[in-house]
Design a protein around this motif. Structure first.
Motif, PDB file in Angstrom:
ATOM      1  N   VAL A  11       0.850  -1.193   0.000  1.00 12.48           N
ATOM      2  CA  VAL A  11       0.000   0.000   0.000  1.00 12.48           C
ATOM      3  C   VAL A  11       0.882   1.239   0.000  1.00 12.48           C
ATOM      4  N   CYS A  12       0.678   2.094  -1.010  1.00 13.20           N
ATOM      5  CA  CYS A  12       1.421   3.357  -1.106  1.00 13.20           C
ATOM      6  C   CYS A  12       0.511   4.517  -0.717  1.00 13.20           C
ATOM      7  N   ALA A  13       1.119   5.671  -0.492  1.00 10.81           N
ATOM      8  CA  ALA A  13       0.404   6.851   0.002  1.00 10.81           C
ATOM      9  C   ALA A  13      -0.303   7.591  -1.130  1.00 10.81           C
ATOM     10  N   ALA A  14      -1.502   7.145  -1.428  1.00 18.62           N
ATOM     11  CA  ALA A  14      -2.430   7.820  -2.341  1.00 18.62           C
ATOM     12  C   ALA A  14      -3.817   7.657  -1.725  1.00 18.62           C
ATOM     13  N   PRO A  15      -4.775   8.505  -2.089  1.00 15.91           N
ATOM     14  CA  PRO A  15      -6.072   8.488  -1.405  1.00 15.91           C
ATOM     15  C   PRO A  15      -6.731   7.119  -1.208  1.00 15.91           C
ATOM     16  N   PRO A  16      -6.707   6.187  -2.171  1.00 12.57           N
ATOM     17  CA  PRO A  16      -7.369   4.901  -1.906  1.00 12.57           C
ATOM     18  C   PRO A  16      -6.782   4.126  -0.727  1.00 12.57           C
ATOM     19  N   ALA A  17      -5.566   4.432  -0.329  1.00  5.72           N
ATOM     20  CA  ALA A  17      -4.951   3.728   0.803  1.00  5.72           C
ATOM     21  C   ALA A  17      -5.797   3.856   2.060  1.00  5.72           C
ATOM     22  N   GLN A  18      -6.471   4.973   2.220  1.00  8.05           N
ATOM     23  CA  GLN A  18      -7.252   5.202   3.428  1.00  8.05           C
ATOM     24  C   GLN A  18      -8.429   4.239   3.563  1.00  8.05           C
ATOM     25  N   ARG A  19      -8.763   3.554   2.458  1.00  8.99           N
ATOM     26  CA  ARG A  19      -9.881   2.601   2.490  1.00  8.99           C
ATOM     27  C   ARG A  19      -9.407   1.184   2.172  1.00  8.99           C
ATOM     28  N   VAL A  20      -8.135   0.914   2.387  1.00  5.90           N
ATOM     29  CA  VAL A  20      -7.581  -0.391   2.043  1.00  5.90           C
ATOM     30  C   VAL A  20      -8.183  -1.512   2.885  1.00  5.90           C
ATOM     31  N   GLY A  21      -8.725  -1.214   4.036  1.00  5.41           N
ATOM     32  CA  GLY A  21      -9.401  -2.225   4.836  1.00  5.41           C
ATOM     33  C   GLY A  21     -10.576  -2.839   4.090  1.00  5.41           C
ATOM     34  N   GLU A  22     -11.277  -2.019   3.316  1.00  2.00           N
ATOM     35  CA  GLU A  22     -12.382  -2.535   2.504  1.00  2.00           C
ATOM     36  C   GLU A  22     -11.859  -3.539   1.481  1.00  2.00           C
ATOM     37  N   LEU A  23     -10.743  -3.199   0.840  1.00  2.00           N
ATOM     38  CA  LEU A  23     -10.150  -4.107  -0.142  1.00  2.00           C
ATOM     39  C   LEU A  23      -9.686  -5.387   0.537  1.00  2.00           C
ATOM     40  N   ALA A  24      -9.024  -5.271   1.682  1.00  2.45           N
ATOM     41  CA  ALA A  24      -8.547  -6.461   2.397  1.00  2.45           C
ATOM     42  C   ALA A  24      -9.716  -7.378   2.761  1.00  2.45           C
ATOM     43  N   GLU A  25     -10.827  -6.795   3.154  1.00  2.00           N
ATOM     44  CA  GLU A  25     -12.011  -7.592   3.491  1.00  2.00           C
ATOM     45  C   GLU A  25     -12.536  -8.340   2.270  1.00  2.00           C
ATOM     46  N   LEU A  26     -12.611  -7.658   1.131  1.00  2.00           N
ATOM     47  CA  LEU A  26     -13.082  -8.300  -0.097  1.00  2.00           C
ATOM     48  C   LEU A  26     -12.129  -9.402  -0.553  1.00  2.00           C
ATOM     49  N   LEU A  27     -10.839  -9.156  -0.433  1.00  3.58           N
ATOM     50  CA  LEU A  27      -9.851 -10.162  -0.832  1.00  3.58           C
ATOM     51  C   LEU A  27      -9.921 -11.389   0.069  1.00  3.58           C
ATOM     52  N   ALA A  28     -10.094 -11.173   1.369  1.00  3.28           N
ATOM     53  CA  ALA A  28     -10.225 -12.296   2.298  1.00  3.28           C
ATOM     54  C   ALA A  28     -11.487 -13.105   1.968  1.00  3.28           C
ATOM     55  N   ALA A  29     -12.572 -12.415   1.668  1.00  2.51           N
ATOM     56  CA  ALA A  29     -13.810 -13.108   1.303  1.00  2.51           C
ATOM     57  C   ALA A  29     -13.643 -13.878  -0.002  1.00  2.51           C
ATOM     58  N   ASP A  30     -12.711 -13.453  -0.826  1.00  2.00           N
ATOM     59  CA  ASP A  30     -12.457 -14.106  -2.109  1.00  2.00           C
ATOM     60  C   ASP A  30     -11.427 -15.238  -1.988  1.00  2.00           C
ATOM     61  N   GLY A  31     -10.946 -15.492  -0.771  1.00  2.79           N
ATOM     62  CA  GLY A  31     -10.077 -16.643  -0.576  1.00  2.79           C
ATOM     63  C   GLY A  31      -8.604 -16.366  -0.384  1.00  2.79           C
ATOM     64  N   TRP A  32      -8.230 -15.118  -0.151  1.00  2.00           N
ATOM     65  CA  TRP A  32      -6.824 -14.775   0.078  1.00  2.00           C
ATOM     66  C   TRP A  32      -6.554 -14.622   1.572  1.00  2.00           C
ATOM     67  N   ARG A  33      -5.338 -14.942   1.993  1.00  3.99           N
ATOM     68  CA  ARG A  33      -4.791 -14.495   3.285  1.00  3.99           C
ATOM     69  C   ARG A  33      -4.024 -13.231   2.954  1.00  3.99           C
ATOM     70  N   VAL A  34      -4.433 -12.114   3.501  1.00  5.33           N
ATOM     71  CA  VAL A  34      -3.864 -10.816   3.145  1.00  5.33           C
ATOM     72  C   VAL A  34      -2.843 -10.380   4.187  1.00  5.33           C
ATOM     73  N   CYS A  35      -1.653 -10.040   3.706  1.00  5.23           N
ATOM     74  CA  CYS A  35      -0.594  -9.470   4.543  1.00  5.23           C
ATOM     75  C   CYS A  35      -0.283  -8.088   3.991  1.00  5.23           C
ATOM     76  N   LEU A  36      -0.480  -7.065   4.803  1.00  2.00           N
ATOM     77  CA  LEU A  36      -0.275  -5.684   4.363  1.00  2.00           C
ATOM     78  C   LEU A  36       1.140  -5.215   4.643  1.00  2.00           C
ATOM     79  N   ILE A  37       1.720  -4.574   3.632  1.00  3.79           N
ATOM     80  CA  ILE A  37       3.015  -3.902   3.746  1.00  3.79           C
ATOM     81  C   ILE A  37       2.780  -2.488   3.237  1.00  3.79           C
ATOM     82  N   ALA A  38       3.087  -1.502   4.038  1.00  6.48           N
ATOM     83  CA  ALA A  38       2.814  -0.114   3.668  1.00  6.48           C
ATOM     84  C   ALA A  38       4.111   0.673   3.540  1.00  6.48           C
TER      85      ALA A  38
END
Length: 181
Positions: A11-38
């Motif tokens: 995750v880089c510093a651009a406006p969508p980063a502030q909502r990356v939790g939403e993306l992580a939730e969707l990815l987890a629901a889609d079958g991924w184990r998500v590890c965030l590196i910022a």
């Protein structure tokens, strides 16, 4: 039953980063184990404790000390969402001055799927080094998506995140084959 494949989500510093939790939730629901590196700036924008609780893995922004255990499992794939001008150009040049760049540089040599979703304004996209650096990353096997995917008048909508989830679903490796088991 095998474990879900691991996605290193940079995750880089651009406006969508502030909502990356939403993306992580969707990815987890889609079958991924998500590890965030910022990146360091992006990390300062995030609620790292909430994201760690959500994903089950600490959000990393700093290098670990020699001898410390690796806090994330090995990646099966990676995505940079959002990817900034700074990070993309430094990555193409081989710079590793942040943990995010160090991980991206290492992953580039593994042959694992890496998807990039840029968030770069038109003026920076017109800079003379930008397009050649995107070509360099593509030539190295990185899938660089259309920069408009993360741009919307109302910032990020569920349908914008769906484009990212769909692209990563198509790239998700068969865990058995990826691990050689």
């Amino acid at each position: 039953m095998s474990e879900a494949p691991v996605l290193h989500l940079i995750v880089c510093a651009a406006p969508p980063a502030q909502r990356v939790g939403e993306l992580a939730e969707l990815l987890a629901a889609d079958g991924w184990r998500v590890c965030l590196i910022a990146t360091p700036i992006a990390a300062s924008w995030l609620d790292v404790d909430a994201l760690a609780a959500q994903t089950g893995h600490q959000v990393r922004a700093d290098w670990r000390r020699p001898g410390d255990p690796e806090p994330h499992p090995p990646a099966d794939a990676a995505a940079v969402v959002p990817a900034t001008f700074n990070t993309l150009n430094k990555w193409a040049a081989g710079a590793s001055d942040t943990l995010a760049l160090g991980i991206l540089n290492e992953l580039l040599g593994t042959g694992l799927p890496i998807h990039v979703f840029p968030r770069v304004n038109a003026a920076l996209a017109a800079h003379p080094v930008y397009q050649p650096n995107l070509r360099r990353l593509r030539d190295a096997g990185v899938v660089v998506h259309d920069g408009d995917v993360l741009r919307a008048p109302d910032e990020m909508t569920p349908s914008r995140w769906a484009v990212v989830v769909d692209a990563l679903r198509a790239a998700r490796p068969d865990r058995q084959r990826a691990r050689g088991t």
